[in-house]
Write an enzyme that holds these catalytic residues in place. Structure first.
Site, PDB file in Angstrom:
ATOM      1  N   CYS A 168      55.298 129.611   9.332  1.00 29.39           N
ATOM      2  CA  CYS A 168      54.738 130.567  10.294  1.00 29.39           C
ATOM      3  C   CYS A 168      53.211 130.532  10.356  1.00 29.39           C
ATOM      4  O   CYS A 168      52.636 129.632  10.949  1.00 29.39           O
ATOM      5  CB  CYS A 168      55.248 131.976   9.978  1.00 29.39           C
ATOM      6  SG  CYS A 168      55.124 133.097  11.396  1.00 29.39           S
ATOM      7  N   LYS A 214      55.378 129.204   0.386  1.00 29.94           N
ATOM      8  CA  LYS A 214      54.294 129.354   1.354  1.00 29.94           C
ATOM      9  C   LYS A 214      52.952 129.399   0.637  1.00 29.94           C
ATOM     10  O   LYS A 214      52.786 130.098  -0.364  1.00 29.94           O
ATOM     11  CB  LYS A 214      54.506 130.633   2.173  1.00 29.94           C
ATOM     12  CG  LYS A 214      53.603 130.785   3.379  1.00 29.94           C
ATOM     13  CD  LYS A 214      54.037 131.998   4.200  1.00 29.94           C
ATOM     14  CE  LYS A 214      53.226 132.139   5.465  1.00 29.94           C
ATOM     15  NZ  LYS A 214      53.672 133.313   6.267  1.00 29.94           N
ATOM     16  N   GLU A 263      62.186 130.484   9.798  1.00 35.65           N
ATOM     17  CA  GLU A 263      61.730 131.252   8.634  1.00 35.65           C
ATOM     18  C   GLU A 263      62.723 132.372   8.338  1.00 35.65           C
ATOM     19  O   GLU A 263      63.190 133.058   9.245  1.00 35.65           O
ATOM     20  CB  GLU A 263      60.355 131.836   8.935  1.00 35.65           C
ATOM     21  CG  GLU A 263      59.777 132.697   7.828  1.00 35.65           C
ATOM     22  CD  GLU A 263      58.469 133.357   8.219  1.00 35.65           C
ATOM     23  OE1 GLU A 263      57.760 133.839   7.313  1.00 35.65           O
ATOM     24  OE2 GLU A 263      58.151 133.403   9.433  1.00 35.65           O
TER      25      GLU A 263
END
Length: 360
Positions: free
Chosen positions: A305, A254, A199
């Site tokens: 994540c 995301k 990330e």
């Protein structure tokens, strides 16, 4: 309520919280023994059940702190370290109240069962990392399913150790970029099909840097490149995964953002909190759904994540997941171990295979 504030109940709460948390910390420090974990959990559950019910709020208080204290560490990087003790205390108080409310049931066995299997339904702002059942696969009280085979691809997972206090420094960014290209070139030499970088491996809005994009597109004719970076679209910032393949690229944003890290989940206080803690920056914008992409006819789910610990991701039909994380926000702590346990638990439950590239 005064009768709960007794030093005896507090001391017993500390002892039981330690026994409940020992398997987690032993796993974190590399001591992962099924027999030992099973014995410790049996002792913890026995002490839990035999304890006076007025001890239960303190069990919730101290166990939640032992599991979740690390959440506060990210605030080190916003120049508000002074609030760290208050965040830790707030976590404990929240679960003290939850367990206090359950004491009105006066049914110890139900409260114990809730602790083991019901904590997953307590999700403050969608956060559900405090769930005790994720330890069970490391005991003799759990039957694992047969793991699925990895994808028929040679995939290189890059793990880096870029300190969070350096990651966004202008003088350090070029070093990170150079290291990324070294990883890619070495993976090409080693004949990998795919390379996965963590990330924000490129700590910039990568779509605003055409020279870098063109070079990555050129390299993607030799290897598929998956990397994390920011993106800037329609005057908004996104936390994104970039896929470079066959000279082209795609951006996948995301979907599930981190509460109080990537967005403020309290609309009425959003501007004030962003001003106080994030220099007035706007929230990141979430994608409308989970993203997926195909490499050589194999479909992968994209996870950034926090998303890879969300059960909704694993309910998608695709069986392969490529995840990228930056855990340096919480280093050093047990956060990485909790994340690993959650991934292991969900991938076993839903029969998934997870590829995970991490910056520690």
């Amino acid at each position: 309520m005064k009768r709960y504030f007794n030093t005896y109940y507090i001391k017993i709460g500390v002892i039981i919280a330690i026994f409940l948390s020992l398997p987690l910390y032993l796993i974190h420090f590399g001591i992962d023994n099924k027999l030992l974990n099973s014995i410790l959990i049996i002792i913890a559950f026995y002490l839990f059940y035999k304890a006076d019910i007025k001890t239960y709020p303190w069990i919730g208080f101290f166990t939640s702190i032992l599991w979740l204290w690390w959440i506060s560490l990210s605030f080190r990087y916003y120049n508000v370290s002074l609030i760290i003790p208050f965040i830790i205390l707030g976590i404990g108080i929240f679960y003290w109240i939850i367990f206090y409310l359950f004491t009105f049931l006066r049914f110890k066995l139900f409260i114990l069962i809730f602790f083991i299997f019901g904590l997953q339904f307590i999700k403050p702002f969608g956060f559900d990392w405090f769930r005790y059942d994720i330890l069970l696969p490391h005991t003799y009280f759990y039957i694992k399913t047969t793991p699925i085979k990895p994808a028929n691809l040679k995939i290189k997972l890059i793990h880096t150790k870029v300190p969070q206090n350096k990651k966004w420094e202008k003088t350090y960014i070029q070093k990170e970029i150079n290291n990324n290209f070294n990883y890619i070139q070495n993976s090409i030499k080693d004949n990998y099909d795919v390379i996965v970088l963590p990330e924000t491996a490129f700590p910039i809005p990568l779509d605003r840097y055409p020279q870098l994009l063109n070079y990555l597109k050129k390299l993607s004719k030799k290897i598929v490149i998956i990397t994390g970076a920011l993106s800037y679209q329609n005057n908004k910032y996104y936390n994104s995964t970039y896929l470079f393949k066959d000279g082209n690229f795609q951006i996948f944003n995301k979907h599930i953002l981190v509460p109080f890290g990537e967005y403020i989940p309290i609309p009425c206080c959003k501007k004030l909190l962003n001003k106080l803690f994030f220099d007035g920056a706007d929230d990141f914008i979430p994608a409308s759904n989970f993203s997926k992409f195909t490499i050589k006819n194999i479909t992968f789910l994209n996870a950034i994540c926090y998303e890879v610990t969300n059960e909704k991701l694993y309910k998608q039909k695709q069986k392969y997941i490529i995840a990228i994380s930056n855990n340096a926000w919480f280093y050093p702590s047990i956060e990485e171990t909790l994340q690993k346990l959650l991934i292991e638990f969900y991938s076993n439950k839903y029969h998934k295979y997870v590829y995970h590239s991490i910056n520690y």
